[in-house]
Enzyme design. Structure first.
Site, PDB file in Angstrom:
ATOM      1  N   SER A 110       0.933  -1.279   0.146  1.00  0.00           N
ATOM      2  CA  SER A 110       0.041   0.114  -0.043  1.00  0.00           C
ATOM      3  C   SER A 110       0.948   1.358   0.004  1.00  0.00           C
ATOM      4  CB  SER A 110      -1.098  -0.034   1.217  1.00  0.00           C
ATOM      5  OG  SER A 110      -2.019   0.692   1.021  1.00  0.00           O
ATOM      6  N   HIS A 253      -7.295  -6.128   0.220  1.00  0.00           N
ATOM      7  CA  HIS A 253      -6.169  -4.981  -0.173  1.00  0.00           C
ATOM      8  C   HIS A 253      -4.889  -5.662   0.734  1.00  0.00           C
ATOM      9  CE1 HIS A 253      -4.355  -0.944  -0.187  1.00  0.00           C
ATOM     10  NE2 HIS A 253      -4.101  -1.068   1.184  1.00  0.00           N
TER      11      HIS A 253
END
Length: 272
Positions: A110, A253
């Site tokens: 991320s 994610h």
């Protein structure tokens, strides 16, 4: 002598530290083979090095793993300024220099993946292999939503997951000990770091910089990822046409929290 992976209870106590520049004393956790090729692990927004703790036991034992707490996160210094992706990247560059690392692999998740990508673009000589987990060249509307929400919160936070589920409470079968500890550490991140880093994301677009990148690259993405969309993956694959891309269907994610063994298998193969 192989350095064992610290367990959840010992994670913070096992942190080492090094003064990397005038502003930052960086904390990190090391495991694996101290004479192996170095592998740096860079966590996401408001996470800490602990984000990699449940993945760590499945990674091959022949490398030297260094999981960093980025500035403003975990045990690392918390300056007033600055929290752009380029600031995180320059800190990692300074860490590589101060530690005297060579033939370095950088794995980022991320925000950490954008940091890793910018580092490998601006300092191509310092990164030999690059792994971008849940990445993007520029961020989307999820961050504006996080920013607007954080702005209205009283700090210290009591529970970030009510508004930052996308980041904090990745659904799935993740290690509950890791998740619980990580949540506590996220609660400790000061408001100015939450906001400064979110503002920093809004100016990032490393498309043009990516052409300087020379590292062998692997991109990992779960197709249930809400913050980092499929169109973002198409953009980065167009910018980095030589990169290997692996899609995990049904994963979100933080797929390496949901199934660390699955992700470690692909990482080990790439790191061979």
């Amino acid at each position: 002598e192989i350095i064992p992976v610290p367990d959840q209870a010992a994670w913070n106590a096992s942190k080492k530290s090094i003064q990397i520049n005038d502003a930052i004393k960086m904390r990190y956790v090391e495991w694996g083979n101290p004479s192996g090729d170095p592998v740096l692990l860079l966590h996401g927004y408001t996470d800490t090095s602990r984000a990699f703790s449940s993945l760590a036991p499945f990674l091959s034992k022949d490398k030297r793993y260094l999981a960093l707490d980025l500035r403003g996160h975990g045990g690392t210094s918390i300056p007033k300024c600055c929290y752009y992706v380029s600031d995180f990247a320059e800190d990692v560059s300074d860490f590589i220099d101060k530690m005297g690392l060579h033939n370095t692999t950088v794995i980022g998740h991320s925000m950490g993946s954008m940091t890793a990508g910018v580092l490998a673009s601006i300092h191509p000589d310092k990164v030999s292999r690059l792994v971008l987990i849940s990445t993007a060249l520029k961020t989307g509307p999820v961050l504006e939503w996080v920013y607007d929400t954080v702005l209205q919160k009283d700090f210290p936070l009591d529970d970030p997951s009510e508004f930052a589920k996308e980041w904090v409470a990745a659904p799935g079968k993740h290690d509950n000990g890791m998740a619980k500890n990580l949540k506590t550490e996220e609660l400790a991140v000061p408001k100015h770091v939450w906001l400064s880093a979110a503002r920093g994301f809004s100016i990032i677009n490393w498309t043009a910089a990516s052409k300087y990148l020379t590292a062998k690259t692997l991109i990992l993405w779960g197709n249930q990822n809400q913050p980092m969309t499929e169109s973002m993956q198409n953009d980065i694959r167009a910018a980095l046409p030589k990169a290997k891309f692996i899609q995990y269907n049904g994963f979100g994610h933080s797929m390496f929290w949901e199934d660390p063994e699955m992700v470690a298998k692909d990482l080990n193969e790439f790191l061979k």
